[in-house]
Design an enzyme around this catalytic site. Sequence first.
Site, PDB file in Angstrom:
ATOM      1  N   GLY A  34      -1.804  10.739  -4.609  1.00  0.00           N
ATOM      2  CA  GLY A  34      -2.527  11.500  -5.320  1.00  0.00           C
ATOM      3  C   GLY A  34      -1.938  12.757  -5.684  1.00  0.00           C
ATOM      4  N   CYS A  58     -11.087   3.259  -0.796  1.00  0.00           N
ATOM      5  CA  CYS A  58      -9.436   3.526  -0.363  1.00  0.00           C
ATOM      6  C   CYS A  58      -9.373   2.677   0.968  1.00  0.00           C
ATOM      7  CB  CYS A  58      -9.371   4.812  -0.120  1.00  0.00           C
ATOM      8  SG  CYS A  58      -7.598   5.285   0.678  1.00  0.00           S
ATOM      9  N   THR A  59      -8.338   1.737   0.783  1.00  0.00           N
ATOM     10  CA  THR A  59      -8.244   0.926   2.122  1.00  0.00           C
ATOM     11  C   THR A  59      -7.839   1.711   3.412  1.00  0.00           C
ATOM     12  OG1 THR A  59      -5.981   0.657   1.345  1.00  0.00           O
ATOM     13  CG2 THR A  59      -7.547  -1.067   0.738  1.00  0.00           C
ATOM     14  N   CYS A  90      -4.342  -1.244  -2.473  1.00  0.00           N
ATOM     15  CA  CYS A  90      -4.464   0.326  -2.738  1.00  0.00           C
ATOM     16  C   CYS A  90      -5.393   0.494  -4.044  1.00  0.00           C
ATOM     17  CB  CYS A  90      -3.162   1.005  -3.018  1.00  0.00           C
ATOM     18  SG  CYS A  90      -3.227   2.847  -3.284  1.00  0.00           S
ATOM     19  N   ASN A  91      -6.536   1.193  -3.714  1.00  0.00           N
ATOM     20  CA  ASN A  91      -7.188   1.356  -5.058  1.00  0.00           C
ATOM     21  C   ASN A  91      -6.760   2.342  -5.984  1.00  0.00           C
ATOM     22  OD1 ASN A  91     -10.410   0.794  -4.711  1.00  0.00           O
ATOM     23  ND2 ASN A  91      -9.522   1.003  -2.758  1.00  0.00           N
ATOM     24  N   THR A  92      -5.847   3.409  -5.794  1.00  0.00           N
ATOM     25  CA  THR A  92      -5.165   4.194  -6.560  1.00  0.00           C
ATOM     26  C   THR A  92      -3.946   3.389  -7.524  1.00  0.00           C
ATOM     27  OG1 THR A  92      -5.673   5.882  -5.137  1.00  0.00           O
ATOM     28  CG2 THR A  92      -3.908   6.522  -6.672  1.00  0.00           C
ATOM     29  N   ASP A 107       0.963  -1.189  -0.208  1.00  0.00           N
ATOM     30  CA  ASP A 107       0.136  -0.073   0.036  1.00  0.00           C
ATOM     31  C   ASP A 107       0.973   1.242  -0.036  1.00  0.00           C
ATOM     32  OD1 ASP A 107      -2.429   1.620   0.136  1.00  0.00           O
ATOM     33  OD2 ASP A 107      -2.179   1.688   2.162  1.00  0.00           O
ATOM     34  N   SER A 108       0.176   2.692  -0.228  1.00  0.00           N
ATOM     35  CA  SER A 108       0.991   3.685  -0.294  1.00  0.00           C
ATOM     36  C   SER A 108       1.491   4.180   1.070  1.00  0.00           C
ATOM     37  CB  SER A 108       0.149   4.594  -0.838  1.00  0.00           C
ATOM     38  OG  SER A 108      -1.040   4.940  -0.249  1.00  0.00           O
TER      39      SER A 108
END
Length: 282
Positions: free
Chosen positions: A58, A204-205, A89-91, A25-26
Site C-alpha cells: 500500500g 486480503c489474504t 495477494c489482492n493488491t 504474496d507481499s
Amino acid sequence: MKYAPAAGLSGKSPANHARPILVFDSGIGGLTVLREARVLMPDRHYVYIADDAGFPYGDWEEEALRVRIVDLFRQFIAAYDPEIAIIACNTASTLVLQDLRRAFPNMPFVGTVPAIKPAAERTSSGLVSVLATPGTVKRAYTRDLIQSFATQCHVRLVGANHLASIAEAHIRGKKVDDAQVIEQMMPCFVEKDGLRTDIVVLACTHYPFLVNVFRRLAPWPVDWLDPAEAIARRAVSLLSPRESETELQYSDDLAVFTSQKPDYAIRRLMQGFGLHFERQTI
C-alpha cells in the site's frame, strides 16, 4: 522508488525435480492460500515467495509496484520453472495480473480478486462489505466486479490501512490491539432499512488469520468470506494430472523471502507450515 532485486534465487531444481507451484504474496498472508492448495493438491511441490522487502504494498506508487513485481517474476520463473503461479495477494492481482500474463504468456497465473460475485449470490440482506487494503479498494478492477456481479446489492468498500500489518504481527504471536482492529473493521457493519450487513468479503489474504478476532469483536454475526479455497480450486482446474501418484513431503517445499532476513518468529512459522528456508545466491 528504487528497490533491491530479490536475493536467494539460485535456480536449483527441487530434489524430486517436479515443477513446483509458486505461491506469491507481499508477506505471509498467502499462507492461507498455500494451506488450501495443499489440501486439494497434496502431491505437488510448492515454492512460497514473500516479497517482504516490498511490504506493505500500500505504500507503493502503482507504476513502481507494477515494474517491481514483473521484474521479480522474471527472476522467480528463471530460478524455479514453476508449472503455475498463484498470486495470493489482492493488491498485486488487481494491479499487475494482466501485465504478468502479457510478460509471460506461457505461464498460467491464478489471481486473487475480491469475492464479490459469491458474496452477492449468498447475501440475504443485500448488504455486503468488502474489507480490503486501500490499494484494492481504489482499483477500477474492484469496482468493475461490483458493476458486473453485485448491482442488486449495497456494497460498501472498506480500505483498512493497518490490518495487514496487524495480521503479520498477530501471526508472529504479538498481542492484538482490539481497539485498533475495531476501528479498522467497524465501517463494514451497516444497518439500513431494518437490515444489516450479513457478509464481509475478506479481500486480503492476510485477513483470514484474524478471523477469530473479527468474530469476537463484531457487533453482530456475519459470514466472513475467505476466497482461499476458490483460488486453490482454480489452480487445480489449470493443472494437468501428475504422471506419478507418489506424494511429495512438505519438507520438499521452499520458502523464499526477498529481503533474505526473515526473523526468528517467521522462520518458526515457516517450519510449522513445513516450508524449508535456505539462503541462496543469485
